[in-house]
Design a protein around this motif. Structure first.
Motif, PDB file in Angstrom:
ATOM      1  N   LYS A 128       9.550   0.506  -5.092  1.00 34.68           N
ATOM      2  CA  LYS A 128      10.050  -0.689  -5.594  1.00 34.68           C
ATOM      3  C   LYS A 128      11.375  -0.918  -5.853  1.00 34.68           C
ATOM      4  O   LYS A 128      11.934  -1.947  -5.601  1.00 34.68           O
ATOM      5  CB  LYS A 128       9.115  -0.861  -7.022  1.00 34.68           C
ATOM      6  CG  LYS A 128       7.604  -1.217  -6.763  1.00 34.68           C
ATOM      7  CD  LYS A 128       6.930  -1.536  -8.144  1.00 34.68           C
ATOM      8  CE  LYS A 128       7.219  -0.695  -9.246  1.00 34.68           C
ATOM      9  NZ  LYS A 128       6.404  -0.981 -10.735  1.00 34.68           N
ATOM     10  N   VAL A 154       6.176   5.334  -6.335  1.00 40.41           N
ATOM     11  CA  VAL A 154       6.096   3.776  -6.479  1.00 40.41           C
ATOM     12  C   VAL A 154       7.222   3.333  -7.317  1.00 40.41           C
ATOM     13  O   VAL A 154       7.745   2.363  -6.681  1.00 40.41           O
ATOM     14  CB  VAL A 154       4.714   3.784  -7.428  1.00 40.41           C
ATOM     15  CG1 VAL A 154       4.629   2.130  -7.765  1.00 40.41           C
ATOM     16  CG2 VAL A 154       3.454   3.844  -6.387  1.00 40.41           C
ATOM     17  N   LYS A 155       7.723   3.959  -8.330  1.00 42.78           N
ATOM     18  CA  LYS A 155       8.825   3.371  -8.999  1.00 42.78           C
ATOM     19  C   LYS A 155      10.329   3.432  -8.042  1.00 42.78           C
ATOM     20  O   LYS A 155      10.867   2.389  -7.885  1.00 42.78           O
ATOM     21  CB  LYS A 155       8.908   4.448 -10.318  1.00 42.78           C
ATOM     22  CG  LYS A 155      10.167   3.976 -10.979  1.00 42.78           C
ATOM     23  CD  LYS A 155      10.584   4.912 -11.893  1.00 42.78           C
ATOM     24  CE  LYS A 155      11.967   4.717 -12.836  1.00 42.78           C
ATOM     25  NZ  LYS A 155      12.276   5.916 -13.811  1.00 42.78           N
ATOM     26  N   ASP A 215       4.740  -5.790  -9.273  1.00 45.78           N
ATOM     27  CA  ASP A 215       3.917  -4.690 -10.128  1.00 45.78           C
ATOM     28  C   ASP A 215       2.479  -4.877  -9.551  1.00 45.78           C
ATOM     29  O   ASP A 215       1.735  -3.786  -9.046  1.00 45.78           O
ATOM     30  CB  ASP A 215       4.015  -4.549 -11.460  1.00 45.78           C
ATOM     31  CG  ASP A 215       5.366  -4.008 -11.719  1.00 45.78           C
ATOM     32  OD1 ASP A 215       6.198  -3.863 -10.894  1.00 45.78           O
ATOM     33  OD2 ASP A 215       5.627  -3.917 -12.947  1.00 45.78           O
ATOM     34  N   ALA A 259       2.416  10.403  -7.482  1.00 48.52           N
ATOM     35  CA  ALA A 259       2.578   8.938  -7.082  1.00 48.52           C
ATOM     36  C   ALA A 259       3.489   7.851  -8.147  1.00 48.52           C
ATOM     37  O   ALA A 259       4.068   6.953  -7.633  1.00 48.52           O
ATOM     38  CB  ALA A 259       1.111   8.497  -7.108  1.00 48.52           C
ATOM     39  N   VAL A 263       1.207  -3.928  -5.898  1.00 47.01           N
ATOM     40  CA  VAL A 263       1.296  -2.383  -5.555  1.00 47.01           C
ATOM     41  C   VAL A 263      -0.255  -2.053  -5.593  1.00 47.01           C
ATOM     42  O   VAL A 263      -1.108  -1.931  -6.859  1.00 47.01           O
ATOM     43  CB  VAL A 263       2.156  -1.401  -6.467  1.00 47.01           C
ATOM     44  CG1 VAL A 263       2.026   0.189  -5.920  1.00 47.01           C
ATOM     45  CG2 VAL A 263       3.347  -1.901  -6.460  1.00 47.01           C
ATOM     46  N   MET A 301      -2.606   1.837  -4.568  1.00 39.58           N
ATOM     47  CA  MET A 301      -2.598   3.081  -3.932  1.00 39.58           C
ATOM     48  C   MET A 301      -3.648   3.481  -2.959  1.00 39.58           C
ATOM     49  O   MET A 301      -4.773   3.203  -3.312  1.00 39.58           O
ATOM     50  CB  MET A 301      -2.841   4.161  -5.021  1.00 39.58           C
ATOM     51  CG  MET A 301      -1.756   4.297  -6.078  1.00 39.58           C
ATOM     52  SD  MET A 301      -0.314   4.508  -5.317  1.00 39.58           S
ATOM     53  CE  MET A 301      -0.327   6.214  -4.474  1.00 39.58           C
ATOM     54  N   TYR A 352       0.708  -1.324  -0.135  1.00 38.35           N
ATOM     55  CA  TYR A 352      -0.072   0.000   0.162  1.00 38.35           C
ATOM     56  C   TYR A 352       0.861   1.188   0.145  1.00 38.35           C
ATOM     57  O   TYR A 352       1.605   1.393   0.761  1.00 38.35           O
ATOM     58  CB  TYR A 352      -0.873   0.064   1.134  1.00 38.35           C
ATOM     59  CG  TYR A 352      -1.903  -0.919   1.216  1.00 38.35           C
ATOM     60  CD1 TYR A 352      -3.352  -0.698   0.551  1.00 38.35           C
ATOM     61  CD2 TYR A 352      -1.789  -2.270   1.702  1.00 38.35           C
ATOM     62  CE1 TYR A 352      -4.246  -1.683   0.708  1.00 38.35           C
ATOM     63  CE2 TYR A 352      -2.973  -3.081   1.708  1.00 38.35           C
ATOM     64  CZ  TYR A 352      -3.976  -3.058   1.070  1.00 38.35           C
ATOM     65  OH  TYR A 352      -5.031  -4.081   1.180  1.00 38.35           O
ATOM     66  N   VAL A 353       0.623   1.996  -0.938  1.00 42.82           N
ATOM     67  CA  VAL A 353       1.446   3.404  -0.834  1.00 42.82           C
ATOM     68  C   VAL A 353       0.277   4.725  -0.496  1.00 42.82           C
ATOM     69  O   VAL A 353      -0.621   4.771  -1.344  1.00 42.82           O
ATOM     70  CB  VAL A 353       2.011   3.723  -2.444  1.00 42.82           C
ATOM     71  CG1 VAL A 353       2.776   4.879  -2.325  1.00 42.82           C
ATOM     72  CG2 VAL A 353       2.903   2.514  -2.636  1.00 42.82           C
ATOM     73  N   GLN A 361      -0.858  13.185  -4.547  1.00 41.53           N
ATOM     74  CA  GLN A 361      -0.868  12.340  -5.541  1.00 41.53           C
ATOM     75  C   GLN A 361      -0.267  12.886  -6.916  1.00 41.53           C
ATOM     76  O   GLN A 361       0.518  12.156  -7.725  1.00 41.53           O
ATOM     77  CB  GLN A 361      -2.156  12.103  -5.746  1.00 41.53           C
ATOM     78  CG  GLN A 361      -2.873  11.213  -4.883  1.00 41.53           C
ATOM     79  CD  GLN A 361      -2.522   9.801  -4.313  1.00 41.53           C
ATOM     80  OE1 GLN A 361      -2.120   9.168  -5.418  1.00 41.53           O
ATOM     81  NE2 GLN A 361      -2.204   9.296  -3.262  1.00 41.53           N
TER      82      GLN A 361
END
Length: 413
Positions: free
Chosen positions: A206, A202-203, A218, A198, A221, A223, A166-167, A172
């Protein structure tokens, strides 16, 4: 054994003495306050300084718009001003307003923080559950810093997990350029990762996990908010003074814009952070500073927009407010540039007369605007603390800086 009525009389008498002592102490405190107030009222402004400022105002100078104002903070009285109410482009001196307003709203001990959580049990390197990352509005957190959070998971023995990642982000969308900025003014690459949107967070998250040998697909993941029942594994804090220091001493536009976003999110989490932040700056200027002149205009939090207009009187009012609120003044005193020593004044006013004697915020938008401002504090020749502001526009920045240096020499002579 004493009779009951005698004991009661003794108790009443004792209480009366205590009340009288308390009243006396209170009266003494009030008298001391009145004495202090009276002493301030009796403190005189340096007439020699006033005359020097009069001479400075009347001296020949390059053509262009010009104004300055000096206020004696020790005496709590104005000293001298010229065109002090004229609204002029403020450039980065606007950061005094956004910084002081931000510290007033958030508090001098405000902390930005980002946290990594887990939910579930770890067996043989496998977390049967979820990982969650919550990002605040820390303006200095960069992509490589996310390695700290991945390393914390690794120390817990986690090599993979069968749940979700969870991010949870307050922001955002990536930070946006103000309408009147030039494209190069955004300096997007200089912003912290939490201000790049966002997908970028995330990138980088990870990549940090995989770098530490933690498998993440992937498809895992999501949001969303940190799930209930999650436990914090590692939290990283950054204090607000780390942000104001870069804003004031180094005139960082990215930090000032981030401060505006933080203000905006605090006052109205559902609104556009820039609009909410600017609205708060206008309210703070009107309600807390008593500046209601319609010619004073705020468009951003960093001063890049040429439509930002303040006056020498407005800038000194911001400095007076800071001086009257000691935690804010402590930050300003330590984090403004010191003439000839550090920050944006490192090579300015480095002569013997002024080196190390001026603590101020610079503001410069050179080509094609010719805008230059300086506002800050110094000690007068009589030991009084002075607040000052000088603003120039439509003239060479080099000429403007000569005027600033001459004013500084006049103040500390």
């Amino acid at each position: 054994m004493k009779p009951t009525h005698t004991l009661n009389h003794w108790i009443v008498f004792s209480l009366a003495l205590l009340l009288l002592a308390g009243c006396g102490s209170k009266d003494k405190q009030e008298k001391n306050k009145e004495k202090t107030k009276s002493a301030v009222l009796d403190t005189k402004v340096d007439e020699a300084l006033r005359q020097r400022l009069t001479d400075f105002a009347q001296a020949r100078r390059p053509s262009g718009k010009f104004g300055f104002y000096v206020y004696d903070l020790t005496a709590d009285k104005p000293v001298y001003g010229l065109n002090e109410r004229e609204a002029l482009p403020s450039a980065s001196c606007l950061k005094l307003l956004s910084g002081v307003a931000g510290v007033h709203l958030l508090g001098p001990r405000y902390l930005y923080y980002s946290t990594i959580y887990t939910r579930g049990q770890v067996r043989d390197g496998l977390l049967h559950g979820d990982i969650a990352f919550k990002g605040d509005l820390d303006p200095q957190l960069q992509g490589p810093d996310l390695m700290m959070f991945a390393q914390a998971l690794k120390r817990k023995g986690i090599r993979k997990f069968d749940g979700r990642l969870y991010v949870d982000l307050l922001l955002q969308e990536p930070v946006k350029s103000e309408p009147h900025w030039y494209p190069w003014d955004l300096s997007f690459s200089h912003y912290g990762v939490l201000y790049k949107g966002a997908p970028r967070v995330v990138k980088d998250l990870k990549a940090a996990l995989r770098n530490q040998g933690i498998s993440v697909a992937d498809s895992q993941v999501v949001m969303g908010r940190v799930p209930r029942g999650s436990r914090g594994v590692f939290r990283f804090y950054r204090s607000i003074d780390r942000v104001t220091r870069r804003m004031w001493k180094n005139s960082s536009n990215t930090q000032a814009t981030s401060m505006l976003y933080t203000i905006g999110h605090r006052v109205n989490p559902k609104a556009d952070p820039t609009e909410a932040g600017v609205a708060y700056l206008r309210t703070f200027m009107r309600d807390s500073l008593g500046l209601r002149d319609s010619s004073l205009v705020i468009h951003d939090g960093c001063g890049l927009c040429t439509h930002n207009h303040l006056s020498p009187l407005a800038l000194t009012t911001i400095l007076r407010y800071g001086y009257q609120h000691k935690p804010i003044y402590h930050m300003l005193y330590n984090e403004l540039s010191l003439s000839g020593v550090d920050g944006t004044l490192r090579v300015e006013m480095s002569g013997e007369k002024t080196r190390g004697k001026i603590r101020a915020k610079t503001g410069t938008l050179s080509h094609p605007y010719g805008i230059s401002s300086l506002a800050g504090y110094c000690k007068g020749s009589n030991g009084h603390t002075l607040a000052f502001a000088i603003m120039d526009s439509e003239m060479s920045v080099l000429d403007a800086r000569v005027l600033q240096r001459k004013l500084a020499e006049t103040l500390v002579q």
